[in-house]
Design a protein around this motif. Structure first.
Motif, mmCIF file in Angstrom:
data_model
loop_
_atom_site.group_PDB
_atom_site.id
_atom_site.type_symbol
_atom_site.label_atom_id
_atom_site.label_comp_id
_atom_site.label_asym_id
_atom_site.label_seq_id
_atom_site.Cartn_x
_atom_site.Cartn_y
_atom_site.Cartn_z
ATOM 1 N N VAL A 110 49.165 61.195 97.961
ATOM 2 C CA VAL A 110 47.976 61.411 97.141
ATOM 3 C C VAL A 110 47.764 60.169 96.287
ATOM 4 N N ARG A 111 46.612 59.568 96.414
ATOM 5 C CA ARG A 111 46.268 58.379 95.639
ATOM 6 C C ARG A 111 45.174 58.724 94.648
ATOM 7 N N LEU A 112 45.394 58.394 93.386
ATOM 8 C CA LEU A 112 44.425 58.706 92.349
ATOM 9 C C LEU A 112 43.173 57.850 92.537
ATOM 10 N N GLY A 113 42.029 58.512 92.621
ATOM 11 C CA GLY A 113 40.763 57.810 92.773
ATOM 12 C C GLY A 113 40.462 57.348 94.179
ATOM 13 N N SER A 114 41.324 57.704 95.141
ATOM 14 C CA SER A 114 41.092 57.275 96.515
ATOM 15 C C SER A 114 40.122 58.229 97.211
ATOM 16 N N PRO A 115 39.174 57.697 97.994
ATOM 17 C CA PRO A 115 38.252 58.593 98.709
ATOM 18 C C PRO A 115 38.897 59.265 99.916
ATOM 19 N N LEU A 116 40.085 58.818 100.330
ATOM 20 C CA LEU A 116 40.755 59.390 101.489
ATOM 21 C C LEU A 116 41.367 60.740 101.148
ATOM 22 N N GLU A 117 41.415 61.612 102.119
ATOM 23 C CA GLU A 117 42.022 62.915 101.939
ATOM 24 C C GLU A 117 43.547 62.783 101.856
ATOM 25 N N PRO A 118 44.205 63.625 101.057
ATOM 26 C CA PRO A 118 45.674 63.592 101.011
ATOM 27 C C PRO A 118 46.271 63.897 102.380
ATOM 28 N N THR A 119 47.292 63.142 102.738
ATOM 29 C CA THR A 119 47.974 63.341 104.019
ATOM 30 C C THR A 119 49.386 63.854 103.769
ATOM 31 N N PHE A 120 49.826 64.740 104.645
ATOM 32 C CA PHE A 120 51.153 65.344 104.503
ATOM 33 C C PHE A 120 52.233 64.320 104.830
ATOM 34 N N PHE A 121 53.198 64.160 103.907
ATOM 35 C CA PHE A 121 54.268 63.182 104.061
ATOM 36 C C PHE A 121 55.621 63.829 104.284
ATOM 37 N N GLY A 122 55.732 65.116 104.042
ATOM 38 C CA GLY A 122 57.030 65.772 104.137
ATOM 39 C C GLY A 122 57.959 65.291 103.034
ATOM 40 N N VAL A 123 59.185 64.924 103.390
ATOM 41 C CA VAL A 123 60.169 64.462 102.398
ATOM 42 C C VAL A 123 60.190 62.934 102.301
ATOM 43 N N GLU A 124 59.149 62.293 102.799
ATOM 44 C CA GLU A 124 59.122 60.835 102.789
ATOM 45 C C GLU A 124 59.157 60.276 101.369
ATOM 46 N N GLN A 125 58.472 60.946 100.431
ATOM 47 C CA GLN A 125 58.485 60.470 99.052
ATOM 48 C C GLN A 125 59.892 60.504 98.475
ATOM 49 N N TYR A 126 60.648 61.561 98.778
ATOM 50 C CA TYR A 126 62.020 61.663 98.280
ATOM 51 C C TYR A 126 62.930 60.643 98.969
ATOM 52 N N ARG A 127 62.706 60.411 100.252
ATOM 53 C CA ARG A 127 63.531 59.437 100.966
ATOM 54 C C ARG A 127 63.322 58.040 100.397
ATOM 55 N N ARG A 128 62.067 57.682 100.154
ATOM 56 C CA ARG A 128 61.780 56.376 99.586
ATOM 57 C C ARG A 128 62.367 56.231 98.182
ATOM 58 N N LEU A 129 62.399 57.337 97.456
ATOM 59 C CA LEU A 129 62.885 57.284 96.079
ATOM 60 C C LEU A 129 64.353 56.876 96.006
ATOM 61 N N PHE A 130 65.117 57.159 97.071
ATOM 62 C CA PHE A 130 66.549 56.856 97.057
ATOM 63 C C PHE A 130 66.945 55.747 98.036
ATOM 64 N N THR A 131 66.051 55.354 98.927
ATOM 65 C CA THR A 131 66.414 54.337 99.928
ATOM 66 C C THR A 131 65.594 53.058 99.814
ATOM 67 N N ASP A 132 64.368 53.146 99.321
ATOM 68 C CA ASP A 132 63.528 51.964 99.189
ATOM 69 C C ASP A 132 63.943 51.181 97.942
ATOM 70 N N PRO A 133 64.396 49.942 98.092
ATOM 71 C CA PRO A 133 64.863 49.189 96.915
ATOM 72 C C PRO A 133 63.789 49.021 95.845
ATOM 73 N N ASP A 134 62.533 48.909 96.258
ATOM 74 C CA ASP A 134 61.465 48.734 95.284
ATOM 75 C C ASP A 134 61.252 49.977 94.425
ATOM 76 N N LEU A 135 61.653 51.141 94.935
ATOM 77 C CA LEU A 135 61.493 52.389 94.186
ATOM 78 C C LEU A 135 62.810 52.889 93.606
ATOM 79 N N SER A 136 63.868 52.808 94.389
ATOM 80 C CA SER A 136 65.144 53.352 93.935
ATOM 81 C C SER A 136 65.736 52.528 92.794
#
Length: 335
Positions: free
Chosen positions: A74-100
């Protein structure tokens, strides 16, 4: 005539007849006790409905909505519809160096803040409550003086302390130290230096919130019967022995509540960090908190899904830590 002999069918004496009904009437029947318990349960449920309704409306529903958003892109102010990501947000939170990296640093800052603030603020509040628990003239003025910072908004407190800890020589703390050192101190960046940035946040947070815990502990101290202190004095107990064996056991439950409340509030630290980072030159890496990370992810990066995942993970961590602390410091009369 011979007197009549008594038989087994003779009536019971009046004294015995009077005792039996009174004993039976003193013991209520089981249906009566059950009905009273049901009424008490119903009354308790009705009295708790406003609080439960508020928790559901302002905590339960928003948290449930955050859980749902964490599974979407979900992007704030984006005209695109929200897309289902599953647990991708949680995976990135612990594996992506830019986020973790920033998230783990923010979580470590939160834990450091809580580990220092909870014992420091609780101990200081207890000391102030003991000092102000006296029958002196104008004692209410002193109590109001120590409670006054609590009514100040945290944003105002942050601005005041920004003036105190300013880097320039016009900063109140630098000016005081410069005067005490006869001009040999110079200007020090209390907020911008990574070694003192978190300490500055801790000091201003304790200064602003200690009055609230003090009032709670003061109410607990006033509930301790004075007869206990009189008995301790007759036993020639010292003031430290009275504090240890009378005061502390008398406010144990209150201390547990204050410690838990301070823990929850310390994990919610956000306002002073945000205000000082954006306008006071506060070191961001040294004072970044999880709430600050979530807010900046949502409104600076416009990533609502990732911010929701951060809040959900942080909520679960705080709940686990609170339950562990509650288990450790539970009172003696609890299971």
């Amino acid at each position: 005539m011979e007197p009549a002999h008594s038989t087994g069918s003779d009536p019971v004496p009046d004294s015995d007849r009077g005792q039996a009904p009174s004993a039976a009437s003193a013991k209520p029947s089981r249906p009566a006790r059950t009905g009273r318990k049901n009424r008490d349960w119903l009354h308790g449920l009705l009295m708790s409905l406003p609080s439960v309704g508020g928790l559901i409306a302002f905590v339960g529903i928003p948290f449930g909505y955050a859980v749902v958003l964490s599974f979407y892109n979900v992007r704030l102010g984006s005209p695109l519809e929200p897309t289902f990501f599953g647990v991708e947000q949680y995976r990135r939170l612990f594996t992506d160096p830019d986020l973790s990296g920033p998230f783990l640093r923010a979580l470590l800052n939160n834990l450091t803040f809580a580990l220092v603030v909870v014992p420091l603020q609780t101990g200081l509040a207890l000391a102030l409550a003991v000092l102000l628990n006296r029958k002196l003239k104008a004692i209410g003025v002193f109590r109001s003086f120590f409670f006054m910072p609590v009514v100040f908004p945290m944003a105002l407190v942050a601005v005041i302390w920004r003036l105190i800890l300013a880097r320039s020589e016009q900063g109140m703390l630098n000016s005081l130290l410069d005067a005490l050192s006869f001009g040999n101190w110079g200007a020090f960046d209390w907020l911008g230096d990574g070694a003192t940035a978190m300490a500055s946040i801790i000091v201003l947070s304790v200064w602003q919130g200690v009055g609230f815990q003090m009032v709670i502990l003061l109410a607990g101290l006033q509930q301790i019967p004075t007869e206990l202190y009189e008995a301790a004095q007759l036993d020639r107990a010292s003031r430290w022995q009275q504090f240890r064996h009378v005061t502390l056991p008398g406010i144990r439950g209150t201390l547990v509540f204050v410690a838990l409340l301070t823990s929850v509030l310390s994990f919610r630290v956000f306002d002073q960090v945000y205000v000082l980072i954006r306008g006071g030159g506060l070191d961001e890496d040294a004072t970044r908190t999880v709430m600050y990370q979530a807010v900046t992810t949502a409104f600076d990066q416009n990533n609502i899904g990732q911010a929701s995942a951060i809040t959900v993970v942080f909520f679960l961590i705080v709940v686990v830590l609170t339950l562990v602390q509650r288990r450790v410091v539970r009172t003696d009369n609890e299971d």
